[in-house]
Design an enzyme around this catalytic site. Structure first.
Site, PDB file in Angstrom:
ATOM      1  N   SER A  29       0.832  -1.203   0.000  1.00  0.00           N
ATOM      2  CA  SER A  29       0.000   0.000   0.000  1.00  0.00           C
ATOM      3  C   SER A  29       0.875   1.265   0.000  1.00  0.00           C
ATOM      4  O   SER A  29       1.656   1.482  -0.912  1.00  0.00           O
ATOM      5  CB  SER A  29      -0.952  -0.040   1.192  1.00  0.00           C
ATOM      6  OG  SER A  29      -2.008   0.873   1.048  1.00  0.00           O
ATOM      7  N   ASP A  45      -6.014  -3.487  -1.895  1.00  0.00           N
ATOM      8  CA  ASP A  45      -4.894  -3.310  -0.971  1.00  0.00           C
ATOM      9  C   ASP A  45      -4.339  -4.645  -0.449  1.00  0.00           C
ATOM     10  O   ASP A  45      -5.079  -5.486   0.065  1.00  0.00           O
ATOM     11  CB  ASP A  45      -5.389  -2.469   0.215  1.00  0.00           C
ATOM     12  CG  ASP A  45      -4.264  -1.837   0.988  1.00  0.00           C
ATOM     13  OD1 ASP A  45      -3.242  -2.501   1.198  1.00  0.00           O
ATOM     14  OD2 ASP A  45      -4.416  -0.671   1.393  1.00  0.00           O
TER      15      ASP A  45
END
Length: 305
Positions: A51, A165
């Site tokens: 991320s 993510d």
């Protein structure tokens, strides 16, 4: 995959495989971690991230971290808000195109396999539930996929596959650097417990008031407060559906981070509290970067007493 042994040329005689966790704006602390390691003579010969950690790690591997730091440190609240391309989609209230296009225009895209420093990041195939490791192909496509926070940023599609993510499964992807023969494995965890919170921020240490209030004014204010107390009773905020979803995701991410660090052997962990700043408080970049740097220097003292 063959074990990679990269030439060791750091002043300290130490090479580092560095892993950067997910964590939104807190991930800016990763910049300070990198700066501290370099200043102390360590060579980062492999880097992985998830991320926000994928973004910082990828930009560093490309050699463009100074340009990114200069840009992010000059954004205020309005600038950050202007980079949010909100949408009414039920799959995420931010498209994510605007901010990633701005960063890509600043540092440029490249093939991961051509980067000067080996880099990898992870995302999750939303339909199969499997972790996807990006160690080749477009750098910014990999970053976009890794940073698609569920319910916040819309899933990112690559070749008809949608990704979200990587923090859903692996917020600190320590396993991605196992192919590199580094002296040290170091993790930067910005989802650490509240106990790691740095309350005296670097910003507050160096700032001085623009106007000095006379002593008698403070005395008068304190006396009047005894007779006219100002009690502010704030109503507890009722979390919305989005708030609940985001909180649930963050709690899951934090617990996974704790579990991974407890079960995976690392030489050093730089811990930045999950309460250090909010997910979108990118306008606090200078402060957060400095916190990451100070905490890394402290951790290195414990590593090399």
């Amino acid at each position: 995959m063959k074990v990679v042994d990269i030439f060791k040329n750091s002043k300290s005689g130490k090479t580092v495989s560095l892993v950067l966790s997910s964590g939104g704006a807190r991930g800016l602390a990763h910049i300070g971690v990198i700066e501290a390691l370099e200043e102390q003579g360590y060579t980062i010969n492999a880097i992985a991230g998830c991320s926000m950690g994928a973004l910082i790690g990828g930009i560093y591997a490309k050699g463009k971290l100074p340009e990114y730091k200069e840009w992010i440190c000059h954004l205020d609240r309005i600038d950050v808000f202007s980079l949010m391309d909100f949408t009414l989609s039920t799959r995420g209230f931010i498209k994510g195109n605007k901010v990633f296009q701005a960063v890509e225009a600043l540092v440029g895209d490249d093939l991961i396999e051509n980067l000067p420093i080996p880099f990898s990041c992870n995302a999750v195939n939303i339909h199969s539930g499997e972790e996807k490791v990006f160690d080749h192909g477009s750098l910014f496509q990999a970053i976009r996929a890794s940073a698609a926070i569920p319910t916040v940023i819309k899933p990112y599609m690559i070749e008809e596959t949608e990704y979200v993510d990587g923090a859903i499964l692996n917020p600190i992807p320590l396993d991605l650097t196992k192919a590199y023969n580094s002296d040290l494995l170091i993790a930067s965890d910005v989802n650490a417990p509240v106990a790691c919170l740095m309350t005296d921020s670097p910003k507050s240490k160096t700032s001085t008031p623009l106007l000095t209030v006379p002593h008698w004014v403070n005395e008068y204010r304190n006396k009047m407060a005894k007779y006219f107390p100002q009690e502010k009773k704030e109503k507890p905020k009722i979390p919305s559906f989005i708030d609940l979803m985001n909180l649930s995701f963050e709690l899951m991410q934090d617990r996974l981070s704790d579990y991974i660090l407890q079960t995976y052997p690392v030489d050093m962990v730089v811990q930045i509290s999950r309460k250090q700043c909010g997910t979108f408080e990118f306008y606090r970049a200078k402060e957060i970067i400095q916190i990451g740097k100070e905490l890394t220097l402290n951790s290195l003292k414990q590593l090399n007493p």
